[in-house]
Design a protein around this motif. Structure first.
Motif, PDB file in Angstrom:
ATOM      1  N   TYR A   1       0.722  -1.232  -0.234  1.00 23.16           N
ATOM      2  CA  TYR A   1      -0.212   0.155  -0.044  1.00 23.16           C
ATOM      3  C   TYR A   1       0.924   1.325  -0.117  1.00 23.16           C
ATOM      4  CZ  TYR A   1      -4.059  -2.837   0.753  1.00 23.16           C
ATOM      5  OH  TYR A   1      -5.023  -3.779   0.890  1.00 23.16           O
ATOM      6  N   ARG A   2       2.001   1.259   0.784  1.00 19.61           N
ATOM      7  CA  ARG A   2       2.712   2.463   0.858  1.00 19.61           C
ATOM      8  C   ARG A   2       3.530   2.667  -0.532  1.00 19.61           C
ATOM      9  NH1 ARG A   2       5.801   1.706   6.562  1.00 19.61           N
ATOM     10  NH2 ARG A   2       3.949   2.199   8.027  1.00 19.61           N
TER      11      ARG A   2
ATOM     12  N   THR B   1       0.643   3.959  -2.833  1.00 17.91           N
ATOM     13  CA  THR B   1       0.406   5.496  -2.480  1.00 17.91           C
ATOM     14  C   THR B   1       1.408   6.378  -3.102  1.00 17.91           C
ATOM     15  OG1 THR B   1      -0.724   4.929  -0.539  1.00 17.91           O
ATOM     16  CG2 THR B   1      -0.256   7.104  -0.697  1.00 17.91           C
TER      17      THR B   1
ATOM     18  N   ALA C   1       1.179   6.699  -6.777  1.00 15.73           N
ATOM     19  CA  ALA C   1      -0.016   7.425  -7.466  1.00 15.73           C
ATOM     20  C   ALA C   1       0.518   8.978  -6.887  1.00 15.73           C
ATOM     21  CB  ALA C   1      -1.153   6.907  -6.574  1.00 15.73           C
ATOM     22  N   ALA C   2       0.882   9.262  -5.964  1.00 15.81           N
ATOM     23  CA  ALA C   2       1.469  10.595  -5.660  1.00 15.81           C
ATOM     24  C   ALA C   2       2.290  11.258  -6.462  1.00 15.81           C
ATOM     25  CB  ALA C   2       1.745  10.784  -4.114  1.00 15.81           C
TER      26      ALA C   2
END
Length: 53
Positions: A32-33, A36, A39-40
Motif C-alpha cells: 500500500y505504501r 500510494t 500514485a502521488a
C-alpha cells in the motif's frame, strides 16, 4: 476426526506471482505504501502532461 487445531489455517495465497523462465517474483501482501507513493508522483505528472497540450 480431524486433529488439527481450529486456529491453524493454511497460508494465504500470494497477492501476485510471476514466473518467467527461471525468474520468479512473488508478492505476499499488497504494498500500500508503494502504491500510494507511485500514485502521488504519477498523478501530478500525468495531469501536467495532459494540461500542457
Amino acid at each position: 476426526m480431524n486433529r488439527t487445531p481450529a486456529s491453524k489455517q493454511p497460508p494465504a495465497p500470494p497477492f501476485f506471482e510471476l514466473r518467467v523462465g527461471g525468474l520468479r517474483v512473488t508478492i505476499q501482501q499488497v504494498p500500500y505504501r508503494l502504491l500510494t507513493l507511485a500514485a502521488a508522483v504519477a498523478g501530478p505528472l500525468v495531469g501536467a502532461t495532459w494540461l500542457a497540450r
